[in-house]
Design a protein around this motif. Structure first.
Motif, PDB file in Angstrom:
ATOM      1  N   ASN A  16       0.801  -1.205   0.000  1.00 32.32           N
ATOM      2  CA  ASN A  16       0.000   0.000   0.000  1.00 32.32           C
ATOM      3  C   ASN A  16       0.839   1.261   0.000  1.00 32.32           C
ATOM      4  N   ASP A  35       0.720   4.748   3.294  1.00 29.56           N
ATOM      5  CA  ASP A  35      -0.708   5.064   3.330  1.00 29.56           C
ATOM      6  C   ASP A  35      -1.303   4.803   4.711  1.00 29.56           C
ATOM      7  N   GLU A  36      -0.900   3.713   5.330  1.00 27.60           N
ATOM      8  CA  GLU A  36      -1.412   3.409   6.669  1.00 27.60           C
ATOM      9  C   GLU A  36      -0.926   4.439   7.685  1.00 27.60           C
ATOM     10  N   ALA A  39      -2.913   7.623   7.181  1.00 28.79           N
ATOM     11  CA  ALA A  39      -4.287   7.505   7.694  1.00 28.79           C
ATOM     12  C   ALA A  39      -4.305   7.548   9.216  1.00 28.79           C
ATOM     13  N   THR A  67      -8.950  -1.233  12.741  1.00 28.10           N
ATOM     14  CA  THR A  67      -9.748  -0.508  11.771  1.00 28.10           C
ATOM     15  C   THR A  67     -10.024   0.897  12.291  1.00 28.10           C
ATOM     16  N   ASP A  70     -12.666   5.866   9.890  1.00 27.98           N
ATOM     17  CA  ASP A  70     -13.059   6.085   8.490  1.00 27.98           C
ATOM     18  C   ASP A  70     -13.075   4.802   7.676  1.00 27.98           C
ATOM     19  N   THR A  72     -10.503   2.681   7.306  1.00 26.26           N
ATOM     20  CA  THR A  72      -9.164   2.249   6.880  1.00 26.26           C
ATOM     21  C   THR A  72      -8.696   1.070   7.725  1.00 26.26           C
TER      22      THR A  72
END
Length: 380
Positions: A16, A35-36, A39, A67, A70, A72
């Motif tokens: 990702n 990306d993680e 987020a 989790t 949102d 993600t």
């Protein structure tokens, strides 16, 4: 941060990140999971220690998975007791350094890298410990052209990763601390106790700014190699990373990491490969523990560690064999040679252990006849 030019064990999907990270064989954690991390930073409204990219809660979530509000999904990087991760993260928020201790293959390096990536956004401030690691790797070195031309100066000084971390309030990493000679290890005492690094040649010092800390890893099988002095050990809070507590946990770890490695190597997913993964894990655990899973039969243990990392290597190699020289389905014949290589490190003693295990355990186990035949073939 360096340009990525590039496991442990505990890992998951690293796809990702940015396209640049996807092009390298082994991207750094902060690139592979960019990306993680982004987020988590956006959703993180909890207090953060000075210069931390995330709060301690978010760092733990990054490692353990979860989790976000949102939707993600944060993939787990470490599969193990939550409290271990919480203690490790909390230690980094104090003035004590963190020592990750455990047998080979318990994800010490993997956890160290991901902790640094989550806390500082940079896991590359790394000193790799070996028997030849010099004092300069921890303190500083010199650009000898500058030194000869102009004498000692800050321009001629080459900072170590630890010095950079001190000056910038970052997390430094020292891998395999007990492999480093004892006199070089003790270079860390002043750094960790006084939070300063003297530069006597210049009559100066570098003082650590808030946010600085250090993560070291050590293999507890290395006792007697270069054991830590009591003075240095007191500067660390030690967290022991255990082996996976159950077959299911270890199968999950191996499956996740093999899936990640397989995709990075463009290997096709192996249908029903979980059966062979479970067999490899079972064999390794039984030989490691010296007893079969049902507790009925004692077996001899070989000289090797048979870690989770080695199980990952065996399965990944089997996956490559099945993809390039088989029908794409992971079979016993694909993993048999890898298991033999992992178990038989001492050709004399370990081969006897392996043969006895094959005949006393594997041959008698229901549903394992194809595995037994494959192992007998490569062991002949």
């Amino acid at each position: 941060m360096t340009v990525p030019v590039n496991t442990a064990v505990n890992g998951s999907n690293g796809s990702n990140g940015s396209n640049g990270a996807a092009e390298v064989l082994r991207p750094h954690a902060e690139d592979a999971f960019a990306d993680e991390l982004k987020a988590l930073a956006a959703a993180d409204d909890r207090p953060r220690p000075a210069r931390w990219r995330l709060s301690p809660w978010a760092v733990a979530t990054y490692l353990l998975g979860g989790t976000l509000p949102d939707g993600t999904v944060i993939t787990p990087k470490y599969v193990g007791p939550r409290r271990i991760v919480e203690v490790a993260v909390t230690t980094l928020a104090t003035d004590r350094a963190l020592l990750l201790l455990g047998v080979p293959g318990t994800a010490k390096t993997w956890v160290s890298e991901h902790l640094a990536a989550a806390v500082s956004g940079d896991s590359t401030l790394l000193v790799q410990g070996t028997a030849g690691t010099p004092e300069e790797a921890i303190r500083y070195g010199w650009n000898y052209a500058q030194l000869l031309a102009h004498g000692p100066s800050r321009d001629a000084l080459v900072p170590s990763p630890v010095m950079r971390a001190m000056a910038e309030g970052m997390t430094a990493r020292v891998e395999e601390l007990t492999r480093i000679p004892a006199d070089v290890q003790d270079t860390l005492i002043t750094i960790l106790s006084e939070k300063t690094l003297p530069i006597p040649e210049l009559g100066q010092e570098v003082q650590a700014v808030r946010g600085f800390n250090l993560i070291a890893t050590a293999n507890d099988r290395d006792r007697g190699v270069n054991e830590l002095s009591s003075a240095l050990r007191r500067r660390f809070n030690t967290v022991v990373l255990p082996l996976p507590e159950s077959v299911e946990a270890e199968v999950d770890i191996v499956s996740r990491r093999v899936d990640q490695l397989g995709r990075s190597l463009d290997l096709p997913a192996a249908p029903d490969g979980i059966d062979e993964i479970r067999r490899v894990v079972t064999v390794f655990r039984e030989l490691r523990d010296g007893v079969t899973a049902d507790g009925r039969t004692k077996v001899k243990s070989p000289s090797g560690t048979l870690s989770t990392a080695e199980a990952i290597s065996v399965v990944t190699n089997g996956l490559a064999l099945s993809a390039h020289f088989g029908d794409g389905v992971l079979r016993p014949s694909d993993v048999a040679a890898g298991i033999l290589g992992a178990v038989v490190r001492d050709p004399a003693a370990d081969r006897v252990v392996w043969q006895e295990y094959l005949e006393a355990v594997v041959r008698e186990r229901d549903g394992w006849q194809d595995f037994y035949r494959a192992c007998r073939e490569v062991s002949a």
